[in-house]
Design an enzyme around this catalytic site. Structure first.
Site, PDB file in Angstrom:
ATOM      1  N   GLY A  21      -0.775   5.389   1.714  1.00  0.00           N
ATOM      2  CA  GLY A  21       0.085   4.375   2.338  1.00  0.00           C
ATOM      3  C   GLY A  21       1.537   4.811   2.423  1.00  0.00           C
ATOM      4  O   GLY A  21       2.448   4.018   2.198  1.00  0.00           O
ATOM      5  N   TYR A 175      -5.702 -11.147  -3.913  1.00  0.00           N
ATOM      6  CA  TYR A 175      -4.715 -10.061  -4.036  1.00  0.00           C
ATOM      7  C   TYR A 175      -4.346  -9.862  -5.512  1.00  0.00           C
ATOM      8  O   TYR A 175      -4.348  -8.735  -6.018  1.00  0.00           O
ATOM      9  CB  TYR A 175      -3.476 -10.416  -3.204  1.00  0.00           C
ATOM     10  CG  TYR A 175      -2.330  -9.447  -3.344  1.00  0.00           C
ATOM     11  CD1 TYR A 175      -2.374  -8.191  -2.743  1.00  0.00           C
ATOM     12  CD2 TYR A 175      -1.186  -9.779  -4.084  1.00  0.00           C
ATOM     13  CE1 TYR A 175      -1.303  -7.298  -2.863  1.00  0.00           C
ATOM     14  CE2 TYR A 175      -0.123  -8.894  -4.206  1.00  0.00           C
ATOM     15  CZ  TYR A 175      -0.190  -7.659  -3.592  1.00  0.00           C
ATOM     16  OH  TYR A 175       0.858  -6.780  -3.728  1.00  0.00           O
TER      17      TYR A 175
HETATM   18  N1  LIG Z   1       6.338  -5.591  -0.996  1.00  0.00           N
HETATM   19  C1  LIG Z   1       6.304  -6.171  -2.193  1.00  0.00           C
HETATM   20  O1  LIG Z   1       7.076  -7.085  -2.459  1.00  0.00           O
HETATM   21  C2  LIG Z   1       5.309  -5.699  -3.238  1.00  0.00           C
HETATM   22  C3  LIG Z   1       5.333  -6.330  -4.501  1.00  0.00           C
HETATM   23  C4  LIG Z   1       4.443  -5.907  -5.474  1.00  0.00           C
HETATM   24  C5  LIG Z   1       3.559  -4.885  -5.206  1.00  0.00           C
HETATM   25  N2  LIG Z   1       3.534  -4.295  -3.979  1.00  0.00           N
HETATM   26  C6  LIG Z   1       2.563  -3.225  -3.725  1.00  0.00           C
HETATM   27  O2  LIG Z   1       3.226  -2.052  -3.263  1.00  0.00           O
HETATM   28  C7  LIG Z   1       2.345  -1.325  -2.409  1.00  0.00           C
HETATM   29  C8  LIG Z   1       3.043  -1.015  -1.096  1.00  0.00           C
HETATM   30  O3  LIG Z   1       3.339  -2.239  -0.453  1.00  0.00           O
HETATM   31  P1  LIG Z   1       4.387  -2.382   0.740  1.00  0.00           P
HETATM   32  O4  LIG Z   1       5.131  -3.633   0.483  1.00  0.00           O
HETATM   33  O5  LIG Z   1       5.123  -1.118   0.938  1.00  0.00           O
HETATM   34  O6  LIG Z   1       3.387  -2.666   1.950  1.00  0.00           O
HETATM   35  P2  LIG Z   1       3.447  -2.230   3.499  1.00  0.00           P
HETATM   36  O7  LIG Z   1       4.854  -2.060   3.953  1.00  0.00           O
HETATM   37  O8  LIG Z   1       2.568  -3.194   4.182  1.00  0.00           O
HETATM   38  O9  LIG Z   1       2.778  -0.773   3.485  1.00  0.00           O
HETATM   39  C9  LIG Z   1       1.456  -0.624   3.077  1.00  0.00           C
HETATM   40  C10 LIG Z   1       1.013   0.804   3.286  1.00  0.00           C
HETATM   41  O10 LIG Z   1      -0.391   0.872   2.962  1.00  0.00           O
HETATM   42  C11 LIG Z   1      -1.092   1.365   4.094  1.00  0.00           C
HETATM   43  N3  LIG Z   1      -2.432   0.791   4.207  1.00  0.00           N
HETATM   44  C12 LIG Z   1      -2.772  -0.506   4.331  1.00  0.00           C
HETATM   45  N4  LIG Z   1      -4.102  -0.617   4.462  1.00  0.00           N
HETATM   46  C13 LIG Z   1      -4.609   0.639   4.424  1.00  0.00           C
HETATM   47  C14 LIG Z   1      -5.909   1.171   4.534  1.00  0.00           C
HETATM   48  N5  LIG Z   1      -6.968   0.386   4.756  1.00  0.00           N
HETATM   49  N6  LIG Z   1      -6.071   2.502   4.465  1.00  0.00           N
HETATM   50  C15 LIG Z   1      -5.009   3.314   4.281  1.00  0.00           C
HETATM   51  N7  LIG Z   1      -3.746   2.867   4.176  1.00  0.00           N
HETATM   52  C16 LIG Z   1      -3.556   1.546   4.254  1.00  0.00           C
HETATM   53  C17 LIG Z   1      -0.233   0.957   5.292  1.00  0.00           C
HETATM   54  O11 LIG Z   1      -0.593   1.748   6.426  1.00  0.00           O
HETATM   55  P3  LIG Z   1      -0.038   1.384   7.909  1.00  0.00           P
HETATM   56  O12 LIG Z   1       1.328   1.997   7.975  1.00  0.00           O
HETATM   57  O13 LIG Z   1      -1.036   2.052   8.790  1.00  0.00           O
HETATM   58  O14 LIG Z   1      -0.020  -0.105   8.025  1.00  0.00           O
HETATM   59  C18 LIG Z   1       1.159   1.239   4.748  1.00  0.00           C
HETATM   60  O15 LIG Z   1       1.450   2.615   4.798  1.00  0.00           O
HETATM   61  C19 LIG Z   1       1.090  -2.189  -2.236  1.00  0.00           C
HETATM   62  O16 LIG Z   1       0.076  -1.728  -3.106  1.00  0.00           O
HETATM   63  C20 LIG Z   1       1.565  -3.558  -2.650  1.00  0.00           C
HETATM   64  O17 LIG Z   1       0.511  -4.361  -3.118  1.00  0.00           O
HETATM   65  C21 LIG Z   1       4.405  -4.682  -2.978  1.00  0.00           C
END
Ligand SMILES: NC(=O)c1ccc[n+]([C@@H]2O[C@H](COP(=O)([O-])OP(=O)(O)OC[C@H]3O[C@@H](n4cnc5c(N)ncnc54)[C@H](OP(=O)(O)O)[C@@H]3O)[C@@H](O)[C@H]2O)c1
Length: 299
Positions: A21, A175
């Site tokens: 990701g 989630y």
């Molecule tokens: N944002 C927050 O506030 C927050 C808080 C706590 C934890 N987290 C965790 O941090 C991590 C990153 O989150 P983020 O906020 O950066 O999310 P994001 O901006 O939505 O990015 C998610 C990434 O995961 C990839 N992805 C999603 N589904 C996938 C799949 N089926 N196969 C391969 N890659 C996939 C996406 O690919 P695409 O570019 O193709 O969409 C993107 O690169 C996650 O595990 C999330 O649960 C986030």
């Protein structure tokens, strides 16, 4: 020259990191910061076009960085299998594995492998990827595994009967449960992999990304929580600092099975974190993996 709090010295052997990701949000910011610190990076991405764009962006500011995309959708076990085989064939070691890719699904959707999507992408696929790549992490001499959990793990519910499927679907509980599983998995892994490899979980903070801002299709309660949290949200770059610490800093050498947020190790609190539950979750997930292997296509 000693770099900012990482203990990495310019000229030390190139380190290799695999990030899932890395095409958006926190994963992309982690890829950029690791590139700044001299890492060679494998981007495991579901979207080849986005991966190439990230590579172009990083190369523009760090022309010497070696980056390789490997296309794999983590909601497909055959693609996870192809990803692990490609990495095992092309690399003789892996210094850092960052299980960052994650989703939160507004509705219950079942993958072609028959699992609820959030469960498969956030937990089952990282479990399989990590276990499959342990030989390479061992070959590094000091492999580090970093799992992007979340503080919402505390809302997760461990129910062995529902390991593969959260039952009545709630986006938040499902989630949160995957993030609880990832945390329990991190602790189990730390107990099993010996002293040379470390595994830690982290909460990146509330971060301004697609995941936190795009609430289309979600129930009202989800939208309200997001709207209330967003004013306090940090940037992906700030969130990536804890990942950099866990990937590179001498200060966490040998620390394993812990949970970090905001650059600090913090205790976790959930009634579900018991040795019995950790063992049960491990066994059920291994069994799920073995069963899925029997139906995987040959290539
Ligand atoms: N944002 C927050 O506030 C927050 C808080 C706590 C934890 N987290 C965790 O941090 C991590 C990153 O989150 P983020 O906020 O950066 O999310 P994001 O901006 O939505 O990015 C998610 C990434 O995961 C990839 N992805 C999603 N589904 C996938 C799949 N089926 N196969 C391969 N890659 C996939 C996406 O690919 P695409 O570019 O193709 O969409 C993107 O690169 C996650 O595990 C999330 O649960 C986030």
């Amino acid at each position: 020259v000693e770099l900012f709090h990482t203990g990495i010295k310019r000229g030390s052997p190139e380190k290799i990191a695999l990030i899932t990701g890395a095409t958006d949000g926190i994963g992309k910011a982690i890829a950029k910061t690791l590139a700044d610190h001299g890492y060679r990076i494998i981007l495991a991405a579901r979207n080849a076009v986005k991966a190439e764009a990230v590579i172009a962006e990083i190369t523009a500011s760090n022309p010497a960085t070696r980056l390789e995309p490997i296309v794999a959708d983590l909601s497909s076990l055959p693609q996870v299998d192809r990803l692990t085989r490609a990495v095992l064939e092309r690399y003789d070691r892996l210094d850092v594995l960052i299980n960052n890719a994650g989703v939160v699904m507004p509705n219950r959707q079942v993958t072609t492998d028959g699992f609820e999507t959030t469960f498969q992408v956030n937990y089952l696929s990282p479990f399989i990827l990590t276990n499959s790549l342990l030989p390479l992490l061992r070959a590094s001499g000091a492999g580090r595994i970093i799992n992007l959990s979340s503080s919402v793990y505390s809302l997760g519910k461990f129910n062995p009967a529902l390991v593969r499927d959260a039952g009545r679907y709630s986006a938040i509980t499902t989630y949160a449960t995957t993030k609880l599983y990832l945390l329990l998995f991190t602790k189990s892994l730390a107990e099993r992999i010996g002293a040379k490899i470390t595994a830690n979980a982290m909460h990146p903070g509330i971060v301004r990304t697609n995941m936190s801002m795009n609430t289309e299709g979600f129930p009202a309660i989800f939208k309200i929580i997001s709207a209330l949290a967003l004013p306090f949200a940090i940037t992906p770059e700030k969130a990536a600092e804890t990942a950099l610490l866990l990937a590179a800093s001498d200060s966490v050498r040998g620390i394993s099975g812990e949970y970090f947020t905001n650059g600090k190790m913090v205790p976790t609190k959930t009634k579900f974190d018991t040795p019995g539950n950790r063992q049960l979750l491990w066994d059920l997930t291994m069994q799920t993996w073995q069963e899925s292997r029997q139906v995987l296509p040959a290539n």
